[in-house]
Write a protein that holds these residues in place. Structure first.
Motif, PDB file in Angstrom:
ATOM      1  N   LEU A  25       0.830  -1.210   0.000  1.00  0.00           N
ATOM      2  CA  LEU A  25       0.000   0.000   0.000  1.00  0.00           C
ATOM      3  C   LEU A  25       0.862   1.257   0.000  1.00  0.00           C
ATOM      4  O   LEU A  25       0.605   2.196  -0.759  1.00  0.00           O
ATOM      5  CB  LEU A  25      -0.931  -0.002   1.213  1.00  0.00           C
ATOM      6  CG  LEU A  25      -1.755   1.277   1.438  1.00  0.00           C
ATOM      7  CD1 LEU A  25      -2.637   1.571   0.229  1.00  0.00           C
ATOM      8  CD2 LEU A  25      -2.597   1.151   2.704  1.00  0.00           C
ATOM      9  N   GLY A  75      -6.618  -1.079   1.855  1.00  0.00           N
ATOM     10  CA  GLY A  75      -6.459  -0.021   2.839  1.00  0.00           C
ATOM     11  C   GLY A  75      -7.785   0.627   3.204  1.00  0.00           C
ATOM     12  O   GLY A  75      -8.043   0.921   4.382  1.00  0.00           O
ATOM     13  N   ALA A  83      -5.589   5.797   1.835  1.00  0.00           N
ATOM     14  CA  ALA A  83      -5.950   4.822   0.802  1.00  0.00           C
ATOM     15  C   ALA A  83      -7.297   5.168   0.192  1.00  0.00           C
ATOM     16  O   ALA A  83      -7.484   5.068  -1.031  1.00  0.00           O
ATOM     17  CB  ALA A  83      -5.983   3.418   1.401  1.00  0.00           C
TER      18      ALA A  83
END
Length: 423
Positions: A25, A75, A83
């Protein structure tokens, strides 16, 4: 249909968010686009270039599926605000610059299969946009509706596994939007496609062992989606799919990898919950072997071996051979009559296997060509690809296998090949 009519619970149920990790991420949030198997591509600051083409068609298509945003979806599901903002901004930018009204200007964005995979990613994000950014729900639902009608239009459909992804997406999007008519249309299309591409004994028709494996996994996913949505259509599919792992086991060499027939690399029958798959993956440590040492399938495959490692030899020490015949297939090569052979832990005779999907490249053309396989060919003469190689004779007795093939593909001659294994 107002956005409040979207079944967000069904969205999460039909298309669960895949697991990721914080490292992946963070890489995405730094602007690093990861499209496997290609190297990382840094995203330029400013507007996203949706015409980017750093590698090949495979990268372009994967870029427009928006699969590379999956870590951001994960996320979002964990409540990560960065995210959520990144996913919403990126997807909104895609929607603004890639509407169906301009599909002809950017065909890679609306290529068949690309459209279906992307539609599922939008469904995945919908519950979290509803939860964390409800003001953005309007354009997202509008895009879902656009995808639904695009996928319903027969003129936009691909074939084989491309169509599979499109039909799955149409069913999913229509279900979460409450359009029963189009959901039923998707089920009818899935049923027709399934029985076109799977034999009753679980052999897939795409001409490559890797695609037999991938289609098995993809169709298992479709069955799960149908069952979670309450559709009974998946029952017939599951009965056939339960037989597919036996064919995959027969197509696995003693080194535990697939024989590279068609567009196949060195894959293995992973994620297959079946005793025979466990047997070949572990070399006989777990599971159960198939009951026969040879498989002759009318759709163009012969797999034979000295055994499965359950008696005098270890699994890795067994001998193995394969021969292909029959019609040309979508992910197959011009390999009718081609032989592979493995023994004493060595793959002595092999097929070329997959080399990318860039059909215009000379190496790709060479790898799929008739002359690049373990075959007799007439140098300088053209062989008609559409002419199938026939299995003329098949004899199996004790440990002796005897097969004769006929190749009438050349105008000047008929080539006959005999494969004899005396055990």
């Amino acid at each position: 249909m107002p956005p409040t009519d979207v079944d967000f619970e069904m969205c999460a149920n039909l298309v669960p968010v895949a697991k990721s990790n914080q490292e992946t991420l963070d890489s995405l949030l730094r602007g690093e686009v990861i499209v496997s198997p290609h190297p990382v591509v840094p995203m330029a600051s400013g507007p996203i270039d949706w015409d980017a083409d750093p590698f090949d068609r495979n990268w372009r298509h994967s870029f427009h599926t928006l699969r590379w945003l999956s870590p951001a979806l994960w996320g979002m599901s964990q409540g990560d605000q960065r995210a959520q903002e990144f996913w919403v901004q990126t997807v909104r930018d895609w929607v603004v610059h890639n509407a169906t009204s301009i599909a002809e200007q950017r065909p890679q964005a609306w290529a068949n299969m690309v459209d279906g995979i992307r539609a599922l990613r939008l469904v995945q994000g919908a519950p979290y946009v509803h939860k964390y950014s409800p003001d953005d729900l309007g354009w997202l639902v509008d895009s879902l509706r656009d995808h639904m009608h695009w996928l319903a239009n027969e003129a936009n459909l691909g074939h084989s596994n491309h169509a599979l992804h499109q039909h799955e997406a149409l069913f999913t999007v229509a279900s979460v939007l409450g359009n029963r008519e189009l959901a039923d249309l998707a089920v009818r299309r899935l049923e027709e496609l399934f029985f076109q591409h799977w034999s009753e004994d679980g052999m897939n028709a795409e001409g490559a062992i890797a695609y037999h494996h991938m289609n098995y996994l993809w169709w298992q996913q479709v069955v799960a989606v149908l069952e979670r949505a309450g559709s009974g259509a998946g029952k017939e599919f599951r009965a056939v799919l339960n037989r597919a792992p036996i064919n995959l086991a027969h197509a696995t060499r003693p080194d535990k990898t697939f024989v590279p027939i068609g567009d196949t690399d060195s894959g293995r029958p992973t994620r297959v919950d079946h005793a025979v798959a466990k047997w070949v993956l572990t070399g006989g440590a777990r599971g159960e072997p198939p009951t026969d040492n040879v498989l002759v399938h009318p759709d163009g495959y012969i797999f034979g071996r000295s055994g499965w490692g359950e008696f005098e030899r270890d699994f890795a020490e067994e001998t193995f051979f394969s021969v292909t015949f029959g019609r040309y297939k979508v992910h197959g090569h011009e390999d009718g009559g081609s032989l592979t052979y493995s023994a004493a832990r060595v793959n002595w005779v092999v097929d070329p296997g997959k080399y990318s999907y860039s059909h215009e490249t000379p190496i790709r053309k060479h790898m799929v060509a008739h002359d690049s396989h373990s075959l007799t060919y007439l140098e300088g003469r053209e062989r008609k690809r559409s002419v199938p190689v026939s299995l003329m004779r098949s004899s199996i007795a004790e440990d002796t296998y005897d097969f004769t093939f006929s190749d009438p593909g050349y105008a000047e001659a008929v080539i006959t090949r005999r494969v004899l294994d005396l055990g």
